[in-house]
Scaffold this motif. Structure first.
Motif, PDB file in Angstrom:
ATOM      1  N   ARG A  14       0.876  -1.178   0.000  1.00 42.26           N
ATOM      2  CA  ARG A  14       0.000   0.000   0.000  1.00 42.26           C
ATOM      3  C   ARG A  14       0.906   1.218   0.000  1.00 42.26           C
ATOM      4  O   ARG A  14       1.729   1.401   0.892  1.00 42.26           O
ATOM      5  N   SER A  15       0.761   2.047  -1.017  1.00 44.37           N
ATOM      6  CA  SER A  15       1.623   3.221  -1.139  1.00 44.37           C
ATOM      7  C   SER A  15       1.133   4.336  -0.223  1.00 44.37           C
ATOM      8  O   SER A  15       0.013   4.294   0.289  1.00 44.37           O
ATOM      9  N   GLN A  16       1.960   5.338  -0.031  1.00 42.09           N
ATOM     10  CA  GLN A  16       1.625   6.473   0.835  1.00 42.09           C
ATOM     11  C   GLN A  16       0.333   7.151   0.391  1.00 42.09           C
ATOM     12  O   GLN A  16      -0.403   7.674   1.201  1.00 42.09           O
ATOM     13  N   HIS A  17       0.083   7.159  -0.920  1.00 43.76           N
ATOM     14  CA  HIS A  17      -1.065   7.881  -1.445  1.00 43.76           C
ATOM     15  C   HIS A  17      -2.189   6.956  -1.890  1.00 43.76           C
ATOM     16  O   HIS A  17      -3.179   7.424  -2.437  1.00 43.76           O
ATOM     17  N   GLY A  18      -2.044   5.669  -1.647  1.00 47.05           N
ATOM     18  CA  GLY A  18      -3.057   4.719  -2.097  1.00 47.05           C
ATOM     19  C   GLY A  18      -4.007   4.318  -0.987  1.00 47.05           C
ATOM     20  O   GLY A  18      -3.712   4.461   0.195  1.00 47.05           O
ATOM     21  N   LEU A  19      -5.160   3.806  -1.400  1.00 44.88           N
ATOM     22  CA  LEU A  19      -6.151   3.335  -0.434  1.00 44.88           C
ATOM     23  C   LEU A  19      -6.182   1.819  -0.350  1.00 44.88           C
ATOM     24  O   LEU A  19      -6.778   1.270   0.561  1.00 44.88           O
ATOM     25  N   THR A  44      10.107  -1.706  -2.124  1.00 39.77           N
ATOM     26  CA  THR A  44       9.860  -0.320  -1.710  1.00 39.77           C
ATOM     27  C   THR A  44      11.165   0.451  -1.804  1.00 39.77           C
ATOM     28  O   THR A  44      12.225  -0.036  -1.439  1.00 39.77           O
ATOM     29  N   GLU A  48       8.339   4.922   0.068  1.00 40.61           N
ATOM     30  CA  GLU A  48       6.992   5.162  -0.428  1.00 40.61           C
ATOM     31  C   GLU A  48       5.953   4.180   0.094  1.00 40.61           C
ATOM     32  O   GLU A  48       4.774   4.392  -0.068  1.00 40.61           O
ATOM     33  N   LEU A  50       3.540   2.251   2.706  1.00 45.20           N
ATOM     34  CA  LEU A  50       2.850   2.502   3.967  1.00 45.20           C
ATOM     35  C   LEU A  50       2.596   1.196   4.710  1.00 45.20           C
ATOM     36  O   LEU A  50       2.641   1.149   5.931  1.00 45.20           O
TER      37      LEU A  50
END
Length: 95
Positions: A14-19, A44, A48, A50
């Protein structure tokens, strides 16, 4: 330890900006913690990520593309599940 005796793990990040977590690849590791550590190192960069999920590939159960019709066709008769069944109020976004 060789790859034949080491379980294969599927990696989801799960990326920093993803849900949602997204499948990014596979790797071999002796246990779950080692798989997470390897996934961090391999998949990673620049901090980046999460969250990391690892799942033993042998534990994944999937449907077959050949089963598409019997698996998905019954849902076509349930029109209330389609978003077009409900009226959308004006100004509502991102549903």
């Amino acid at each position: 330890m060789n790859h034949e005796s080491t379980p294969l793990w599927e990696v989801f990040i799960r990326s920093q900006h993803g849900l949602a977590h997204k499948h990014v690849g596979s790797l071999h590791a002796a246990d779950a913690q080692m798989a997470i550590n390897h996934a961090r190192d391999v998949y990673t960069r620049r901090n980046e990520g999460l969250s990391i999920w690892v799942v033993r590939a042998a534990d994944i159960v999937a449907s077959s593309p050949d089963d598409k019709a019997p698996l998905f066709d019954p849902a076509q008769s349930k029109v209330y599940r389609h978003p077009t069944f409900f009226p959308m109020p004006e100004g509502v976004q991102h549903i």
